[in-house]
Design a protein around this motif. Structure first.
Motif, mmCIF file in Angstrom:
data_model
loop_
_atom_site.group_PDB
_atom_site.id
_atom_site.type_symbol
_atom_site.label_atom_id
_atom_site.label_comp_id
_atom_site.label_asym_id
_atom_site.label_seq_id
_atom_site.Cartn_x
_atom_site.Cartn_y
_atom_site.Cartn_z
ATOM 1 N N GLY A 241 -4.626 3.982 3.358
ATOM 2 C CA GLY A 241 -3.429 4.407 4.073
ATOM 3 C C GLY A 241 -2.198 3.623 3.635
ATOM 4 O O GLY A 241 -1.117 4.180 3.479
ATOM 5 N N GLY A 242 -2.372 2.330 3.421
ATOM 6 C CA GLY A 242 -1.262 1.496 2.946
ATOM 7 C C GLY A 242 -0.799 1.905 1.568
ATOM 8 O O GLY A 242 0.406 1.980 1.300
ATOM 9 N N ILE A 243 -1.743 2.189 0.691
ATOM 10 C CA ILE A 243 -1.388 2.640 -0.656
ATOM 11 C C ILE A 243 -0.640 3.962 -0.576
ATOM 12 O O ILE A 243 0.357 4.178 -1.269
ATOM 13 C CB ILE A 243 -2.648 2.760 -1.533
ATOM 14 N N LEU A 244 -1.098 4.852 0.272
ATOM 15 C CA LEU A 244 -0.453 6.161 0.410
ATOM 16 C C LEU A 244 0.970 6.004 0.944
ATOM 17 O O LEU A 244 1.894 6.685 0.481
ATOM 18 C CB LEU A 244 -1.273 7.049 1.337
ATOM 19 N N LEU A 245 1.154 5.113 1.921
ATOM 20 C CA LEU A 245 2.496 4.900 2.465
ATOM 21 C C LEU A 245 3.444 4.325 1.422
ATOM 22 O O LEU A 245 4.620 4.686 1.371
ATOM 23 C CB LEU A 245 2.429 3.964 3.675
ATOM 24 N N CYS A 246 2.927 3.431 0.584
ATOM 25 C CA CYS A 246 3.776 2.850 -0.460
ATOM 26 C C CYS A 246 4.098 3.873 -1.549
ATOM 27 O O CYS A 246 5.171 3.828 -2.139
ATOM 28 C CB CYS A 246 3.085 1.644 -1.092
ATOM 29 N N ALA A 247 3.175 4.771 -1.803
ATOM 30 C CA ALA A 247 3.375 5.745 -2.876
ATOM 31 C C ALA A 247 4.149 6.979 -2.410
ATOM 32 O O ALA A 247 4.612 7.755 -3.240
ATOM 33 C CB ALA A 247 2.019 6.171 -3.437
#
Length: 57
Positions: free
Chosen positions: A23-29
């Motif tokens: 989820g964190g990776i998705l939010l950053c991307a």
């Protein structure tokens, strides 16, 4: 048997960690993905013709 019990005990916490991490990776991307989407939409649009439309009388 002990290893299987340990895996069973850690399975929930590992899954929770993986979901938060993804989820964190998705939010950053997300901003970069949105920019790519907008750029792809812009290039897919037909260019407006430069000559003025013909008037009918």
């Amino acid at each position: 048997m002990v290893v299987l019990g340990l895996i069973e005990a850690l399975e929930d916490s590992i899954m929770t960690f993986a979901m938060i991490w993804l989820g964190g990776i998705l939010l950053c991307a997300a901003p970069y993905l949105w920019a790519l989407y907008r750029a792809a939409r812009e290039t897919a649009r037909p260019l407006p013709s430069r000559e003025p439309p013909q008037r009918t009388k």
